[in-house]
Design a protein around this motif. Structure first.
Motif, PDB file in Angstrom:
ATOM      1  N   GLU A 135       0.839  -1.200   0.000  1.00 40.04           N
ATOM      2  CA  GLU A 135       0.000   0.000   0.000  1.00 40.04           C
ATOM      3  C   GLU A 135       0.873   1.248   0.000  1.00 40.04           C
ATOM      4  O   GLU A 135       1.847   1.354   0.753  1.00 40.04           O
ATOM      5  CB  GLU A 135      -0.909  -0.001   1.232  1.00 40.04           C
ATOM      6  CG  GLU A 135      -1.825   1.216   1.312  1.00 40.04           C
ATOM      7  CD  GLU A 135      -2.692   1.191   2.547  1.00 40.04           C
ATOM      8  OE1 GLU A 135      -3.334   2.226   2.845  1.00 40.04           O
ATOM      9  OE2 GLU A 135      -2.729   0.151   3.221  1.00 40.04           O
ATOM     10  N   VAL A 136       0.516   2.189  -0.845  1.00 41.08           N
ATOM     11  CA  VAL A 136       1.265   3.440  -0.952  1.00 41.08           C
ATOM     12  C   VAL A 136       1.013   4.279   0.286  1.00 41.08           C
ATOM     13  O   VAL A 136      -0.142   4.532   0.661  1.00 41.08           O
ATOM     14  CB  VAL A 136       0.864   4.205  -2.235  1.00 41.08           C
ATOM     15  CG1 VAL A 136       1.648   5.510  -2.340  1.00 41.08           C
ATOM     16  CG2 VAL A 136       1.101   3.345  -3.460  1.00 41.08           C
ATOM     17  N   ARG A 137       2.088   4.700   0.925  1.00 44.99           N
ATOM     18  CA  ARG A 137       1.977   5.481   2.143  1.00 44.99           C
ATOM     19  C   ARG A 137       2.020   6.974   1.836  1.00 44.99           C
ATOM     20  O   ARG A 137       2.644   7.399   0.859  1.00 44.99           O
ATOM     21  CB  ARG A 137       3.115   5.129   3.105  1.00 44.99           C
ATOM     22  CG  ARG A 137       3.092   3.702   3.613  1.00 44.99           C
ATOM     23  CD  ARG A 137       4.138   3.533   4.683  1.00 44.99           C
ATOM     24  NE  ARG A 137       3.978   4.522   5.749  1.00 44.99           N
ATOM     25  CZ  ARG A 137       4.881   4.730   6.705  1.00 44.99           C
ATOM     26  NH1 ARG A 137       6.018   4.034   6.710  1.00 44.99           N
ATOM     27  NH2 ARG A 137       4.673   5.638   7.641  1.00 44.99           N
ATOM     28  N   PRO A 138       1.378   7.812   2.662  1.00 44.71           N
ATOM     29  CA  PRO A 138       1.432   9.257   2.417  1.00 44.71           C
ATOM     30  C   PRO A 138       2.785   9.862   2.748  1.00 44.71           C
ATOM     31  O   PRO A 138       3.112  10.943   2.262  1.00 44.71           O
ATOM     32  CB  PRO A 138       0.330   9.811   3.328  1.00 44.71           C
ATOM     33  CG  PRO A 138       0.206   8.805   4.418  1.00 44.71           C
ATOM     34  CD  PRO A 138       0.478   7.467   3.782  1.00 44.71           C
ATOM     35  N   TRP A 139       3.601   9.184   3.598  1.00 47.83           N
ATOM     36  CA  TRP A 139       4.930   9.686   3.927  1.00 47.83           C
ATOM     37  C   TRP A 139       5.728   8.507   4.483  1.00 47.83           C
ATOM     38  O   TRP A 139       5.188   7.448   4.807  1.00 47.83           O
ATOM     39  CB  TRP A 139       4.866  10.809   4.955  1.00 47.83           C
ATOM     40  CG  TRP A 139       4.640  10.312   6.360  1.00 47.83           C
ATOM     41  CD1 TRP A 139       3.471   9.835   6.884  1.00 47.83           C
ATOM     42  CD2 TRP A 139       5.626  10.191   7.377  1.00 47.83           C
ATOM     43  NE1 TRP A 139       3.653   9.442   8.178  1.00 47.83           N
ATOM     44  CE2 TRP A 139       4.972   9.653   8.530  1.00 47.83           C
ATOM     45  CE3 TRP A 139       6.974  10.507   7.458  1.00 47.83           C
ATOM     46  CZ2 TRP A 139       5.628   9.408   9.716  1.00 47.83           C
ATOM     47  CZ3 TRP A 139       7.639  10.272   8.653  1.00 47.83           C
ATOM     48  CH2 TRP A 139       6.973   9.728   9.765  1.00 47.83           C
ATOM     49  N   ALA A 140       7.036   8.680   4.580  1.00 43.15           N
ATOM     50  CA  ALA A 140       7.911   7.646   5.119  1.00 43.15           C
ATOM     51  C   ALA A 140       9.225   8.293   5.528  1.00 43.15           C
ATOM     52  O   ALA A 140       9.533   9.420   5.141  1.00 43.15           O
ATOM     53  CB  ALA A 140       8.154   6.529   4.102  1.00 43.15           C
ATOM     54  N   GLU A 141      10.003   7.569   6.316  1.00 41.52           N
ATOM     55  CA  GLU A 141      11.320   8.050   6.714  1.00 41.52           C
ATOM     56  C   GLU A 141      12.264   8.050   5.504  1.00 41.52           C
ATOM     57  O   GLU A 141      12.122   7.218   4.601  1.00 41.52           O
ATOM     58  CB  GLU A 141      11.900   7.161   7.814  1.00 41.52           C
ATOM     59  CG  GLU A 141      11.094   7.164   9.104  1.00 41.52           C
ATOM     60  CD  GLU A 141      11.138   8.504   9.807  1.00 41.52           C
ATOM     61  OE1 GLU A 141      12.047   9.296   9.507  1.00 41.52           O
ATOM     62  OE2 GLU A 141      10.269   8.755  10.665  1.00 41.52           O
ATOM     63  N   ALA A 145      12.417   2.267   2.398  1.00 45.13           N
ATOM     64  CA  ALA A 145      12.074   2.065   0.979  1.00 45.13           C
ATOM     65  C   ALA A 145      10.570   1.868   0.810  1.00 45.13           C
ATOM     66  O   ALA A 145      10.132   1.181  -0.118  1.00 45.13           O
ATOM     67  CB  ALA A 145      12.835   0.875   0.416  1.00 45.13           C
ATOM     68  N   ASP A 146       9.780   2.451   1.708  1.00 40.81           N
ATOM     69  CA  ASP A 146       8.336   2.313   1.621  1.00 40.81           C
ATOM     70  C   ASP A 146       7.809   3.008   0.367  1.00 40.81           C
ATOM     71  O   ASP A 146       8.319   4.054  -0.035  1.00 40.81           O
ATOM     72  CB  ASP A 146       7.669   2.920   2.861  1.00 40.81           C
ATOM     73  CG  ASP A 146       7.991   2.142   4.122  1.00 40.81           C
ATOM     74  OD1 ASP A 146       8.355   0.962   4.000  1.00 40.81           O
ATOM     75  OD2 ASP A 146       7.885   2.719   5.215  1.00 40.81           O
ATOM     76  N   PRO A 147       6.774   2.426  -0.253  1.00 41.46           N
ATOM     77  CA  PRO A 147       6.207   3.066  -1.454  1.00 41.46           C
ATOM     78  C   PRO A 147       5.536   4.388  -1.111  1.00 41.46           C
ATOM     79  O   PRO A 147       4.761   4.476  -0.149  1.00 41.46           O
ATOM     80  CB  PRO A 147       5.202   2.027  -1.960  1.00 41.46           C
ATOM     81  CG  PRO A 147       4.874   1.195  -0.772  1.00 41.46           C
ATOM     82  CD  PRO A 147       6.095   1.165   0.085  1.00 41.46           C
ATOM     83  N   LEU A 148       5.837   5.406  -1.875  1.00 38.09           N
ATOM     84  CA  LEU A 148       5.312   6.750  -1.661  1.00 38.09           C
ATOM     85  C   LEU A 148       4.561   7.222  -2.902  1.00 38.09           C
ATOM     86  O   LEU A 148       4.765   6.685  -4.000  1.00 38.09           O
ATOM     87  CB  LEU A 148       6.459   7.713  -1.339  1.00 38.09           C
ATOM     88  CG  LEU A 148       7.185   7.475  -0.015  1.00 38.09           C
ATOM     89  CD1 LEU A 148       8.409   8.365   0.089  1.00 38.09           C
ATOM     90  CD2 LEU A 148       6.259   7.714   1.165  1.00 38.09           C
ATOM     91  N   PRO A 149       3.709   8.209  -2.784  1.00 33.19           N
ATOM     92  CA  PRO A 149       2.984   8.713  -3.953  1.00 33.19           C
ATOM     93  C   PRO A 149       3.938   9.243  -5.016  1.00 33.19           C
ATOM     94  O   PRO A 149       4.970   9.838  -4.712  1.00 33.19           O
ATOM     95  CB  PRO A 149       2.114   9.835  -3.372  1.00 33.19           C
ATOM     96  CG  PRO A 149       1.986   9.517  -1.920  1.00 33.19           C
ATOM     97  CD  PRO A 149       3.270   8.855  -1.529  1.00 33.19           C
ATOM     98  N   GLY A 150       3.560   9.020  -6.258  1.00 30.88           N
ATOM     99  CA  GLY A 150       4.388   9.486  -7.371  1.00 30.88           C
ATOM    100  C   GLY A 150       4.229   8.596  -8.582  1.00 30.88           C
ATOM    101  O   GLY A 150       3.210   7.922  -8.760  1.00 30.88           O
ATOM    102  N   THR A 151       5.243   8.604  -9.420  1.00 30.97           N
ATOM    103  CA  THR A 151       5.249   7.832 -10.660  1.00 30.97           C
ATOM    104  C   THR A 151       6.074   6.571 -10.469  1.00 30.97           C
ATOM    105  O   THR A 151       7.220   6.631 -10.036  1.00 30.97           O
ATOM    106  CB  THR A 151       5.830   8.675 -11.811  1.00 30.97           C
ATOM    107  OG1 THR A 151       5.043   9.850 -11.970  1.00 30.97           O
ATOM    108  CG2 THR A 151       5.820   7.883 -13.113  1.00 30.97           C
TER     109      THR A 151
END
Length: 260
Positions: A135-141, A145-151
């Protein structure tokens, strides 16, 4: 009585298992109604063909090509990627295929489900690849390598095959589906801007930059005829001075005193 007890326990386990199954496992990606099919693919990260969730892809390629597509993702979405490669008849041996997904920083994202790197024998006519992203997270450290919003960029390629099969024609069908969309969660942060790869890093200068005429006139006419003092001239002068000193010192040490 014992059979009735077993039946009740089985019913409770089935109900509990159904409750524990996530919504993403029930849904499967399907093409969006009226979506325009895509019939091309990029050959690198910079030339990845943009697609959207639910937009079917079908391209003609060759074994050994690296095919790239890109799609946008927002916070709360869970994406599933499915690809089917159809082979020609008469291949020489088994081959191993892989589908990789990268985010806007070109970090390889892990797959939670799906046949990401399947191997098929020479008699197989197709191979099916799959990858379910986290699941795409709204933010991460920054270090994670957590998935973040974008392309996100998809790369489909073959990593092991007999050399005679290289270059044979294939048909590729690919589909990206958003199997879950939970929206932005109550995390303590939000990404300032989506992670989008920079496809326009700079421009190529085709013309020679103009020379400032005023800067040329600032030179001293008395020293214009002298050569530029670079490091070669400096070390040559120092070497000459040292050689002269060494010659004088050697002559003073070896000459004989005059007799009166």
């Amino acid at each position: 009585m014992r059979s009735a007890l077993f039946r009740s326990m089985a019913a409770l386990l089935a109900a509990g298992g159904a409750a524990l199954l996530p919504a993403a496992a029930v849904a499967a990606p399907t093409p969006s109604p009226g979506a325009t099919p895509v019939n091309r693919a990029g050959t690198s990260f910079l030339t990845a063909t943009p697609i959207t969730a639910g937009q079917p892809v079908r391209v003609d390629a060759s074994i050994g090509d690296h095919l790239y597509w890109s799609f946008p993702a927002t916070a709360g979405q869970v994406h599933e990627i499915t690809a089917t490669v159809t082979f020609p008849k008469g291949r020489d041996g088994a081959s191993t295929w892989t589908v990789d997904v990268f985010d806007g920083l070109r970090r390889r994202q892990a797959c939670t489900a799906g046949a990401q790197t399947p191997t098929v024998d020479a008699k197989a006519s197709t191979v099916v690849l799959g990858c379910t992203l986290r699941e795409v997270r709204p933010w991460a450290e920054p270090w994670s390598a957590d998935p973040l919003p974008g392309t996100y960029v998809i790369r489909l390629s073959v990593i092991d095959l007999p050399e005679p099969d290289l270059g044979a024609p294939i048909d590729v069908d690919l589909l990206v589906g958003a199997i879950a969309d939970r929206g932005t969660s109550a995390d303590d942060g939000e990404l300032a801007a989506p992670l989008v790869p920079n496809t326009k890093a700079g421009t190529v200068l085709t013309a020679v930059p103009p020379v400032d005429a005023e800067a040329d006139d600032e030179g001293d006419p008395l020293t214009d005829w002298l050569p530029d003092l670079g490091s070669r001239w400096v070390w040559t002068g120092i070497g000459g001075a040292l050689a002269a000193v060494a010659g004088v010192f050697g002559f003073a040490m070896t000459r004989r005193p005059r007799r009166r």
